[in-house]
Scaffold this motif. Structure first.
Motif, PDB file in Angstrom:
ATOM      1  N   ASN A 264       0.778  -1.075   0.049  1.00 27.60           N
ATOM      2  CA  ASN A 264       0.054  -0.112  -0.134  1.00 27.60           C
ATOM      3  C   ASN A 264       0.821   1.385   0.041  1.00 27.60           C
ATOM      4  O   ASN A 264       0.706   2.302  -0.630  1.00 27.60           O
TER       5      ASN A 264
ATOM      6  N   ALA B 124      -5.474  -0.916  -5.050  1.00 25.74           N
ATOM      7  CA  ALA B 124      -6.523  -0.338  -4.257  1.00 25.74           C
ATOM      8  C   ALA B 124      -7.769  -1.268  -4.359  1.00 25.74           C
ATOM      9  O   ALA B 124      -8.408  -1.536  -3.302  1.00 25.74           O
TER      10      ALA B 124
ATOM     11  N   MET C  93      -7.038  -4.564  -2.584  1.00 25.82           N
ATOM     12  CA  MET C  93      -6.806  -4.817  -1.281  1.00 25.82           C
ATOM     13  C   MET C  93      -8.515  -4.399  -0.580  1.00 25.82           C
ATOM     14  O   MET C  93      -8.697  -5.060   0.543  1.00 25.82           O
TER      15      MET C  93
END
Length: 102
Positions: free
Chosen positions: A37, A57, A60
């Protein structure tokens, strides 16, 4: 005739000798997720042709949603081996499909 038609086998332990191994694996996994990240955040300014931050993103967030929904389900069905297997396999399949499709 009194024959056994089915049986269920489980490996168990009286002690928690497995806990350090699981702790180390979870720690390494969390460190790598945080590092990924961080790198995605650093790379947000790269041109769209080379940038994968948006895809990372999405992955995740999908993993976070799968874990938030899947872990309580795993706990709820832990008494039924067939249901536990189906939930765990579905959770693993969903996470793997997210990596492959995004």
């Amino acid at each position: 005739y009194g024959r056994q038609l089915e049986s269920i086998g489980i490996c168990t332990s009286e002690t928690r000798e497995w806990a350090p191994y699981v702790g180390v694996l979870l720690s390494i996994n969390m460190i790598m997720v945080l590092f990924a990240n961080y790198q995605a955040y650093q790379a947000r300014g790269i041109s769209v042709e080379f940038s994968e931050s948006k895809h990372i993103a999405v992955i995740m967030v999908a993993i976070l949603q799968a874990v938030a929904i899947g872990l309580p389900l795993v706990v709820l069905v832990s008494d039924d081996p067939i249901a536990a297997f189906v939930v765990r396999a579905g959770l693993i399949g969903f996470i793997c499909a997210t990596f492959l499709l995004v």
